[in-house]
Design a protein around this motif. Structure first.
Motif, PDB file in Angstrom:
ATOM      1  N   TYR A  29       9.171  -2.901 -16.458  1.00 33.07           N
ATOM      2  CA  TYR A  29       9.181  -1.607 -15.787  1.00 33.07           C
ATOM      3  C   TYR A  29       8.203  -1.644 -14.618  1.00 33.07           C
ATOM      4  O   TYR A  29       7.170  -2.318 -14.666  1.00 33.07           O
ATOM      5  CB  TYR A  29       8.769  -0.497 -16.763  1.00 33.07           C
ATOM      6  CG  TYR A  29       9.800  -0.238 -17.834  1.00 33.07           C
ATOM      7  CD1 TYR A  29       9.913  -1.087 -18.934  1.00 33.07           C
ATOM      8  CD2 TYR A  29      10.669   0.835 -17.728  1.00 33.07           C
ATOM      9  CE1 TYR A  29      10.867  -0.866 -19.916  1.00 33.07           C
ATOM     10  CE2 TYR A  29      11.626   1.073 -18.711  1.00 33.07           C
ATOM     11  CZ  TYR A  29      11.720   0.217 -19.789  1.00 33.07           C
ATOM     12  OH  TYR A  29      12.668   0.445 -20.755  1.00 33.07           O
ATOM     13  N   LEU A  30       8.539  -0.919 -13.595  1.00 28.47           N
ATOM     14  CA  LEU A  30       7.689  -0.801 -12.412  1.00 28.47           C
ATOM     15  C   LEU A  30       7.331   0.657 -12.195  1.00 28.47           C
ATOM     16  O   LEU A  30       8.147   1.542 -12.457  1.00 28.47           O
ATOM     17  CB  LEU A  30       8.409  -1.353 -11.179  1.00 28.47           C
ATOM     18  CG  LEU A  30       8.745  -2.846 -11.230  1.00 28.47           C
ATOM     19  CD1 LEU A  30       9.804  -3.184 -10.190  1.00 28.47           C
ATOM     20  CD2 LEU A  30       7.495  -3.681 -11.010  1.00 28.47           C
ATOM     21  N   CYS A  34       4.832  -3.228  -2.022  1.00 25.90           N
ATOM     22  CA  CYS A  34       4.338  -3.796  -3.278  1.00 25.90           C
ATOM     23  C   CYS A  34       5.198  -4.999  -3.631  1.00 25.90           C
ATOM     24  O   CYS A  34       6.433  -4.928  -3.589  1.00 25.90           O
ATOM     25  CB  CYS A  34       4.400  -2.767  -4.407  1.00 25.90           C
ATOM     26  SG  CYS A  34       3.985  -3.421  -6.050  1.00 25.90           S
ATOM     27  N   THR A  35       4.566  -6.093  -3.930  1.00 21.02           N
ATOM     28  CA  THR A  35       5.278  -7.245  -4.485  1.00 21.02           C
ATOM     29  C   THR A  35       4.598  -7.632  -5.777  1.00 21.02           C
ATOM     30  O   THR A  35       3.430  -7.299  -6.008  1.00 21.02           O
ATOM     31  CB  THR A  35       5.282  -8.441  -3.519  1.00 21.02           C
ATOM     32  OG1 THR A  35       3.921  -8.806  -3.224  1.00 21.02           O
ATOM     33  CG2 THR A  35       6.004  -8.117  -2.236  1.00 21.02           C
ATOM     34  N   TYR A  36       5.331  -8.321  -6.612  1.00 16.20           N
ATOM     35  CA  TYR A  36       4.769  -8.654  -7.923  1.00 16.20           C
ATOM     36  C   TYR A  36       5.283 -10.010  -8.371  1.00 16.20           C
ATOM     37  O   TYR A  36       6.219 -10.571  -7.803  1.00 16.20           O
ATOM     38  CB  TYR A  36       5.153  -7.569  -8.939  1.00 16.20           C
ATOM     39  CG  TYR A  36       6.635  -7.380  -9.089  1.00 16.20           C
ATOM     40  CD1 TYR A  36       7.329  -6.501  -8.246  1.00 16.20           C
ATOM     41  CD2 TYR A  36       7.363  -8.072 -10.048  1.00 16.20           C
ATOM     42  CE1 TYR A  36       8.687  -6.336  -8.354  1.00 16.20           C
ATOM     43  CE2 TYR A  36       8.734  -7.907 -10.163  1.00 16.20           C
ATOM     44  CZ  TYR A  36       9.382  -7.041  -9.310  1.00 16.20           C
ATOM     45  OH  TYR A  36      10.745  -6.883  -9.421  1.00 16.20           O
ATOM     46  N   PHE A  73       8.920  -3.963  -4.506  1.00 17.97           N
ATOM     47  CA  PHE A  73       9.063  -2.603  -5.044  1.00 17.97           C
ATOM     48  C   PHE A  73       8.304  -1.646  -4.128  1.00 17.97           C
ATOM     49  O   PHE A  73       7.164  -1.278  -4.405  1.00 17.97           O
ATOM     50  CB  PHE A  73       8.509  -2.568  -6.474  1.00 17.97           C
ATOM     51  CG  PHE A  73       8.656  -1.254  -7.187  1.00 17.97           C
ATOM     52  CD1 PHE A  73       7.547  -0.578  -7.664  1.00 17.97           C
ATOM     53  CD2 PHE A  73       9.908  -0.694  -7.413  1.00 17.97           C
ATOM     54  CE1 PHE A  73       7.668   0.638  -8.342  1.00 17.97           C
ATOM     55  CE2 PHE A  73      10.049   0.511  -8.089  1.00 17.97           C
ATOM     56  CZ  PHE A  73       8.920   1.168  -8.551  1.00 17.97           C
ATOM     57  N   SER A  74       8.917  -1.230  -3.049  1.00 17.75           N
ATOM     58  CA  SER A  74       8.229  -0.376  -2.085  1.00 17.75           C
ATOM     59  C   SER A  74       8.497   1.093  -2.375  1.00 17.75           C
ATOM     60  O   SER A  74       9.540   1.458  -2.922  1.00 17.75           O
ATOM     61  CB  SER A  74       8.648  -0.734  -0.660  1.00 17.75           C
ATOM     62  OG  SER A  74      10.038  -0.545  -0.492  1.00 17.75           O
ATOM     63  N   LEU A  75       7.566   1.914  -1.968  1.00 18.13           N
ATOM     64  CA  LEU A  75       7.653   3.362  -2.169  1.00 18.13           C
ATOM     65  C   LEU A  75       7.814   4.048  -0.828  1.00 18.13           C
ATOM     66  O   LEU A  75       7.013   3.819   0.084  1.00 18.13           O
ATOM     67  CB  LEU A  75       6.393   3.885  -2.861  1.00 18.13           C
ATOM     68  CG  LEU A  75       6.280   5.403  -3.002  1.00 18.13           C
ATOM     69  CD1 LEU A  75       7.297   5.929  -4.012  1.00 18.13           C
ATOM     70  CD2 LEU A  75       4.866   5.801  -3.420  1.00 18.13           C
ATOM     71  N   LYS A  76       8.825   4.888  -0.710  1.00 17.47           N
ATOM     72  CA  LYS A  76       9.027   5.668   0.507  1.00 17.47           C
ATOM     73  C   LYS A  76       8.731   7.124   0.216  1.00 17.47           C
ATOM     74  O   LYS A  76       9.261   7.697  -0.741  1.00 17.47           O
ATOM     75  CB  LYS A  76      10.457   5.516   1.030  1.00 17.47           C
ATOM     76  CG  LYS A  76      10.674   6.213   2.376  1.00 17.47           C
ATOM     77  CD  LYS A  76      12.040   5.903   2.984  1.00 17.47           C
ATOM     78  CE  LYS A  76      13.135   6.739   2.366  1.00 17.47           C
ATOM     79  NZ  LYS A  76      14.422   6.581   3.105  1.00 17.47           N
ATOM     80  N   ILE A  77       7.878   7.685   1.049  1.00 11.36           N
ATOM     81  CA  ILE A  77       7.546   9.102   0.942  1.00 11.36           C
ATOM     82  C   ILE A  77       8.123   9.795   2.166  1.00 11.36           C
ATOM     83  O   ILE A  77       7.741   9.479   3.303  1.00 11.36           O
ATOM     84  CB  ILE A  77       6.026   9.336   0.872  1.00 11.36           C
ATOM     85  CG1 ILE A  77       5.409   8.512  -0.264  1.00 11.36           C
ATOM     86  CG2 ILE A  77       5.721  10.821   0.683  1.00 11.36           C
ATOM     87  CD1 ILE A  77       3.884   8.569  -0.314  1.00 11.36           C
TER      88      ILE A  77
END
Lengths: 114, 116
Positions: free
Chosen positions: A33-34, A23-25, A75-79
């Motif tokens: 907030y993200l 994710c980039t913004y 803002f990357s998400l790791k699962i």
């Protein structure tokens, strides 16, 4: 326009493996907030994790963690240890307008392969 | 955890009629409620933000006379789609937060509106 970009329309991961959603913004604000939200087939939006931009420490929530790079606006998400129940649409989101609203990305569909 | 309900979960109506959707925060006081629209396989599009006791703030391109929003109490917001047309058919989702967008938004389960 201030946007949230999710460049991966679909991702797949083997059960028990790790996957990272990108994710980039874009923002001109210094404080914001993200969020990562999950939307399973039931369509109920569920908060996965939340990051405050003024905090350097990456947020973690059990198997979910983020890699927040403020300068890069990433803002990357790791699962980790992916489970079948993780299969869903994942939306990255950012607050804006002095915290008055939240802008969502277009989502990444995550498939978990047994 | 915080629970937000939405009613009805689905509704079918004839073109030209009005439909009211309710959004309730069940176990917390929501100073701010948000209304979103989601088209198939697309993201959530913010329609409006409402704060209890004041007029809603509509996003650009959203007709405030067509989508009437009322936030009469800290636990209830309503969205009325007036003179509905087939193009208004969509999935409508509300969310509520205790402290505006800085705080976590808790989402309702959504309402599927079909206009014939």
């Amino acid at each position: 326009a201030q946007t949230v970009t999710q460049s991966q329309p679909e991702m797949s991961v083997q059960e028990a493996e790790t996957v990272t959603l990108s994710c980039t913004y874009d923002t001109s604000e210094s404080d914001y907030y993200l969020f990562w939200y999950k939307q399973p087939p039931s369509r109920q939006m569920i908060l996965v994790i939340r990051q405050e931009a003024y905090k350097q420490q990456n947020a973690t929530e059990n198997r979910f963690s983020v890699n927040f790079q403020k300068a890069a606006k990433s803002f990357s998400l790791k699962i980790s240890d992916s489970q079948l129940g993780d299969a869903a649409m994942y939306f990255c989101a950012r607050s804006s307008g002095g915290y008055q609203k939240v802008t969502f990305g277009i989502g990444t569909k995550l498939q978990v392969i047994p | 955890g915080a629970v937000v309900s939405q009613h009805p979960s689905w509704v079918i109506c004839k073109s030209g009629t009005s439909v009211k959707i309710e959004c309730r925060s069940l176990d917390f006081q929501a100073t701010t409620m948000f209304w979103y629209r989601q088209f198939p396989k697309q993201s959530l599009m913010l329609m409006a933000t409402s704060n209890e006791g004041s007029k809603a703030t509509y996003e650009q391109g959203v007709e405030k006379d067509k989508f009437l929003i009322n936030h009469a109490s800290l636990t209830l917001s309503t969205l009325t789609v007036t003179s509905a047309h087939p193009e208004d058919s969509s999935f409508y989702i509300c969310s509520a937060s205790a402290q505006g967008a800085a705080d976590t938004q808790y989402f309702g389960p959504g309402t599927r509106l079909t206009v014939l």
